[in-house]
Design a protein around this motif. Structure first.
Motif, PDB file in Angstrom:
ATOM      1  N   THR A  24       0.656  -1.260  -0.126  1.00  0.00           N
ATOM      2  CA  THR A  24       0.109  -0.042  -0.103  1.00  0.00           C
ATOM      3  C   THR A  24       0.916   1.183   0.044  1.00  0.00           C
ATOM      4  OG1 THR A  24      -1.723  -1.108   1.085  1.00  0.00           O
ATOM      5  CG2 THR A  24      -1.798   1.272   1.252  1.00  0.00           C
ATOM      6  N   MET A  25       1.790   1.204   0.832  1.00  0.00           N
ATOM      7  CA  MET A  25       2.698   2.293   0.812  1.00  0.00           C
ATOM      8  C   MET A  25       3.700   2.562  -0.293  1.00  0.00           C
ATOM      9  SD  MET A  25       3.866   2.380   4.894  1.00  0.00           S
ATOM     10  CE  MET A  25       4.526   3.974   4.898  1.00  0.00           C
ATOM     11  N   SER A  26       3.904   1.448  -0.953  1.00  0.00           N
ATOM     12  CA  SER A  26       4.690   1.452  -2.187  1.00  0.00           C
ATOM     13  C   SER A  26       4.384   2.363  -3.415  1.00  0.00           C
ATOM     14  CB  SER A  26       5.016   0.166  -2.840  1.00  0.00           C
ATOM     15  OG  SER A  26       3.884  -0.588  -3.348  1.00  0.00           O
ATOM     16  N   ASP A  27       2.827   2.867  -3.508  1.00  0.00           N
ATOM     17  CA  ASP A  27       2.546   3.479  -4.476  1.00  0.00           C
ATOM     18  C   ASP A  27       2.857   5.185  -4.235  1.00  0.00           C
ATOM     19  OD1 ASP A  27       0.404   3.883  -6.721  1.00  0.00           O
ATOM     20  OD2 ASP A  27      -0.011   5.455  -5.070  1.00  0.00           O
ATOM     21  N   PRO A  28       3.640   5.845  -5.229  1.00  0.00           N
ATOM     22  CA  PRO A  28       3.875   7.123  -4.736  1.00  0.00           C
ATOM     23  C   PRO A  28       2.724   8.274  -4.669  1.00  0.00           C
ATOM     24  CG  PRO A  28       4.986   6.350  -7.052  1.00  0.00           C
ATOM     25  CD  PRO A  28       4.017   5.429  -6.655  1.00  0.00           C
ATOM     26  N   THR A  29       1.646   7.978  -5.106  1.00  0.00           N
ATOM     27  CA  THR A  29       0.367   8.833  -4.868  1.00  0.00           C
ATOM     28  C   THR A  29       0.112   8.666  -3.484  1.00  0.00           C
ATOM     29  OG1 THR A  29      -0.394   8.837  -7.309  1.00  0.00           O
ATOM     30  CG2 THR A  29      -1.949   9.390  -5.580  1.00  0.00           C
ATOM     31  N   ARG A  30       0.020   7.225  -2.904  1.00  0.00           N
ATOM     32  CA  ARG A  30      -0.514   7.116  -1.713  1.00  0.00           C
ATOM     33  C   ARG A  30       0.605   7.610  -0.684  1.00  0.00           C
ATOM     34  NH1 ARG A  30      -2.893   2.609  -4.145  1.00  0.00           N
ATOM     35  NH2 ARG A  30      -1.240   1.427  -3.898  1.00  0.00           N
ATOM     36  N   SER A  56     -11.630  12.689  -6.350  1.00  0.00           N
ATOM     37  CA  SER A  56     -12.206  11.176  -6.710  1.00  0.00           C
ATOM     38  C   SER A  56     -10.810  10.406  -6.428  1.00  0.00           C
ATOM     39  CB  SER A  56     -12.843  10.909  -7.962  1.00  0.00           C
ATOM     40  OG  SER A  56     -12.027  10.971  -9.060  1.00  0.00           O
ATOM     41  N   ASN A  57      -9.759  10.508  -7.041  1.00  0.00           N
ATOM     42  CA  ASN A  57      -8.620   9.945  -7.058  1.00  0.00           C
ATOM     43  C   ASN A  57      -7.994  10.266  -5.675  1.00  0.00           C
ATOM     44  OD1 ASN A  57      -6.202   8.550  -7.233  1.00  0.00           O
ATOM     45  ND2 ASN A  57      -5.181  10.362  -8.512  1.00  0.00           N
ATOM     46  N   VAL A  58      -7.989  10.947  -4.950  1.00  0.00           N
ATOM     47  CA  VAL A  58      -7.782  11.124  -3.479  1.00  0.00           C
ATOM     48  C   VAL A  58      -8.618  10.359  -2.689  1.00  0.00           C
ATOM     49  CG1 VAL A  58      -7.499  12.709  -1.455  1.00  0.00           C
ATOM     50  CG2 VAL A  58      -6.459  13.383  -3.685  1.00  0.00           C
ATOM     51  N   SER A  59      -9.951  10.426  -2.832  1.00  0.00           N
ATOM     52  CA  SER A  59     -10.704   9.652  -1.849  1.00  0.00           C
ATOM     53  C   SER A  59     -10.619   8.093  -2.183  1.00  0.00           C
ATOM     54  CB  SER A  59     -12.345   9.733  -2.457  1.00  0.00           C
ATOM     55  OG  SER A  59     -12.443  11.101  -2.145  1.00  0.00           O
ATOM     56  N   HIS A  60     -10.311   7.560  -3.374  1.00  0.00           N
ATOM     57  CA  HIS A  60      -9.993   6.433  -3.600  1.00  0.00           C
ATOM     58  C   HIS A  60      -8.753   5.908  -2.969  1.00  0.00           C
ATOM     59  CE1 HIS A  60      -9.247   2.357  -5.812  1.00  0.00           C
ATOM     60  NE2 HIS A  60      -8.066   2.673  -6.044  1.00  0.00           N
ATOM     61  N   GLN A  61      -7.701   6.690  -3.025  1.00  0.00           N
ATOM     62  CA  GLN A  61      -6.286   6.225  -2.243  1.00  0.00           C
ATOM     63  C   GLN A  61      -6.514   6.446  -0.835  1.00  0.00           C
ATOM     64  OE1 GLN A  61      -4.186   5.048  -3.972  1.00  0.00           O
ATOM     65  NE2 GLN A  61      -4.891   5.882  -6.260  1.00  0.00           N
ATOM     66  N   LEU A  62      -7.432   7.353  -0.394  1.00  0.00           N
ATOM     67  CA  LEU A  62      -7.388   7.251   1.266  1.00  0.00           C
ATOM     68  C   LEU A  62      -8.348   6.055   1.624  1.00  0.00           C
ATOM     69  CD1 LEU A  62      -8.542  10.945   1.627  1.00  0.00           C
ATOM     70  CD2 LEU A  62      -6.590   9.729   2.845  1.00  0.00           C
ATOM     71  N   ARG A  63      -9.305   5.598   0.757  1.00  0.00           N
ATOM     72  CA  ARG A  63      -9.960   4.341   1.217  1.00  0.00           C
ATOM     73  C   ARG A  63      -8.875   3.204   1.314  1.00  0.00           C
ATOM     74  NH1 ARG A  63     -11.521  -0.015  -1.685  1.00  0.00           N
ATOM     75  NH2 ARG A  63     -11.395   1.007  -3.520  1.00  0.00           N
ATOM     76  N   LEU A  64      -8.040   3.068   0.419  1.00  0.00           N
ATOM     77  CA  LEU A  64      -7.012   1.969   0.646  1.00  0.00           C
ATOM     78  C   LEU A  64      -6.002   2.155   1.836  1.00  0.00           C
ATOM     79  CD1 LEU A  64      -6.040   1.937  -3.086  1.00  0.00           C
ATOM     80  CD2 LEU A  64      -7.455   0.167  -1.963  1.00  0.00           C
ATOM     81  N   LEU A  65      -5.920   3.486   2.180  1.00  0.00           N
ATOM     82  CA  LEU A  65      -4.847   3.632   3.102  1.00  0.00           C
ATOM     83  C   LEU A  65      -5.790   3.451   4.487  1.00  0.00           C
ATOM     84  CD1 LEU A  65      -3.346   6.919   2.105  1.00  0.00           C
ATOM     85  CD2 LEU A  65      -2.006   4.659   2.302  1.00  0.00           C
ATOM     86  N   LEU A  70      -3.462   2.823   7.948  1.00  0.00           N
ATOM     87  CA  LEU A  70      -2.723   4.028   8.126  1.00  0.00           C
ATOM     88  C   LEU A  70      -3.137   5.186   8.138  1.00  0.00           C
ATOM     89  CD1 LEU A  70      -1.059   2.359   4.773  1.00  0.00           C
ATOM     90  CD2 LEU A  70      -0.084   2.339   7.224  1.00  0.00           C
ATOM     91  N   VAL A  71      -4.402   5.627   8.036  1.00  0.00           N
ATOM     92  CA  VAL A  71      -4.995   6.809   8.252  1.00  0.00           C
ATOM     93  C   VAL A  71      -6.268   6.732   8.653  1.00  0.00           C
ATOM     94  CG1 VAL A  71      -3.502   7.990   6.177  1.00  0.00           C
ATOM     95  CG2 VAL A  71      -5.879   7.282   5.867  1.00  0.00           C
TER      96      VAL A  71
END
Length: 109
Positions: A24-30, A56-65, A70-71
């Motif tokens: 999860t942390m390996s993605d540069p955007t996340r 929408s991209n931020v929301s998607h990444q936050l869901r994964l985090l 992590l958050v």
């Protein structure tokens, strides 16, 4: 030094949650989102503006985090403010960054 048959290595199932966090942390955007959130509670729109990403991209990444714990998001009126769940998340980043910097310094010698 312990003999090879005496090593107490974790099983694959014990390692999987750790590997999942690193994936999860390996993605540069996340990772950029983690660093933005590390500065204090922040909304999706503020993260999107800061990192030049869509909400929408931020929301998607936050869901994964959030799934990897992590958050965490906390609602205040109509907004949700995101923050790191604890300082360990930033420590992982800091330790990894220090490791890379030290290896780069050694390679330059």
């Amino acid at each position: 030094m312990a003999a090879m048959d005496e090593l107490d290595l974790p099983s694959k199932s014990e390692l999987q949650p750790i590997v999942d966090v690193f994936k999860t942390m390996s993605d540069p955007t996340r990772m950029r989102i983690i660093l933005a959130v590390a500065n204090g509670p922040i909304t999706v729109s503020a993260i999107a503006n800061l990192l030049d990403l869509s909400s929408s991209n931020v929301s998607h990444q936050l869901r994964l985090l959030r799934q990897q714990r992590l958050v965490v998001g906390e609602r205040s009126d109509k907004q949700i403010y995101y923050r790191l769940i604890d300082e360990h998340v930033l420590q992982i980043y800091d330790l990894t960054k220090t490791h890379i910097e030290e290896k780069n310094e050694q390679a330059q010698k």
